[in-house]
Design a protein around this motif. Sequence first.
Motif, PDB file in Angstrom:
ATOM      1  N   ARG A  19       0.831  -1.206   0.000  1.00 29.87           N
ATOM      2  CA  ARG A  19       0.000   0.000   0.000  1.00 29.87           C
ATOM      3  C   ARG A  19       0.865   1.255   0.000  1.00 29.87           C
ATOM      4  NH1 ARG A  19      -1.110   3.541   3.653  1.00 29.87           N
ATOM      5  NH2 ARG A  19      -0.476   2.266   5.436  1.00 29.87           N
ATOM      6  N   ALA A  22       2.578   1.860  -3.285  1.00 36.86           N
ATOM      7  CA  ALA A  22       1.633   2.354  -4.284  1.00 36.86           C
ATOM      8  C   ALA A  22       1.193   3.791  -3.981  1.00 36.86           C
ATOM      9  CB  ALA A  22       0.416   1.439  -4.346  1.00 36.86           C
ATOM     10  N   LEU A  24      -0.746   4.906  -1.622  1.00 37.31           N
ATOM     11  CA  LEU A  24      -2.171   4.958  -1.332  1.00 37.31           C
ATOM     12  C   LEU A  24      -2.389   5.054   0.174  1.00 37.31           C
ATOM     13  CD1 LEU A  24      -3.417   2.135  -3.728  1.00 37.31           C
ATOM     14  CD2 LEU A  24      -3.731   4.596  -4.031  1.00 37.31           C
ATOM     15  N   VAL A  29      -7.380   2.718  -0.164  1.00 39.83           N
ATOM     16  CA  VAL A  29      -7.443   1.268  -0.362  1.00 39.83           C
ATOM     17  C   VAL A  29      -8.784   0.732   0.136  1.00 39.83           C
ATOM     18  CG1 VAL A  29      -6.438  -0.942   0.334  1.00 39.83           C
ATOM     19  CG2 VAL A  29      -4.946   0.936  -0.321  1.00 39.83           C
ATOM     20  N   GLN A  32     -11.408   1.336  -2.456  1.00 38.65           N
ATOM     21  CA  GLN A  32     -11.236   0.463  -3.621  1.00 38.65           C
ATOM     22  C   GLN A  32     -11.668  -0.972  -3.341  1.00 38.65           C
ATOM     23  OE1 GLN A  32      -7.240   0.792  -5.139  1.00 38.65           O
ATOM     24  NE2 GLN A  32      -7.391   3.008  -5.377  1.00 38.65           N
ATOM     25  N   MET A  58      -5.266  -6.731  -0.767  1.00 35.24           N
ATOM     26  CA  MET A  58      -4.466  -5.507  -0.674  1.00 35.24           C
ATOM     27  C   MET A  58      -3.147  -5.664  -1.427  1.00 35.24           C
ATOM     28  SD  MET A  58      -5.097  -4.406   3.295  1.00 35.24           S
ATOM     29  CE  MET A  58      -3.858  -3.100   3.255  1.00 35.24           C
ATOM     30  N   LYS A  61      -3.904  -5.785  -5.200  1.00 34.94           N
ATOM     31  CA  LYS A  61      -4.391  -4.500  -5.710  1.00 34.94           C
ATOM     32  C   LYS A  61      -3.271  -3.466  -5.765  1.00 34.94           C
ATOM     33  CE  LYS A  61      -7.817  -1.618  -6.686  1.00 34.94           C
ATOM     34  NZ  LYS A  61      -8.651  -1.778  -7.850  1.00 34.94           N
ATOM     35  N   CYS A  62      -2.450  -3.416  -4.725  1.00 38.15           N
ATOM     36  CA  CYS A  62      -1.433  -2.368  -4.608  1.00 38.15           C
ATOM     37  C   CYS A  62      -0.127  -2.682  -5.325  1.00 38.15           C
ATOM     38  CB  CYS A  62      -1.149  -2.069  -3.140  1.00 38.15           C
ATOM     39  SG  CYS A  62      -2.553  -1.365  -2.256  1.00 38.15           S
ATOM     40  N   SER A  63       0.174  -3.957  -5.509  1.00 37.32           N
ATOM     41  CA  SER A  63       1.480  -4.291  -6.092  1.00 37.32           C
ATOM     42  C   SER A  63       1.391  -4.979  -7.449  1.00 37.32           C
ATOM     43  CB  SER A  63       2.262  -5.199  -5.142  1.00 37.32           C
ATOM     44  OG  SER A  63       1.693  -6.502  -5.116  1.00 37.32           O
TER      45      SER A  63
END
Length: 78
Positions: A19, A22, A24, A29, A32, A58, A61-63
């Motif tokens: 996270r 990214a 964010l 997060v 999302q 997570m 989504k973030c990586s």
Amino acid sequence: MQKKLVREIELAKLAKAARKQAHLSKAEVARQLAVTRGTVHQAEEYTDMSLTKLRIKMIEKCSGAKVSGPLYQIETEK
């Protein structure tokens, strides 16, 4: 491709790191993933809580990495 085996307890640290990498916020997060900011906080900070599915979402989504279990093998492009 690089693969790494991690224990469930390490997923919390990886979710938080993904996270942050990214750029964010917890709130972003949470929006999302349709959960609360508090739930994201718990997923990152409380390893004794069973939030495995959220941690995996997570990280993915973030990586952009793919996480598969039960040993939670993480596959990245690097």
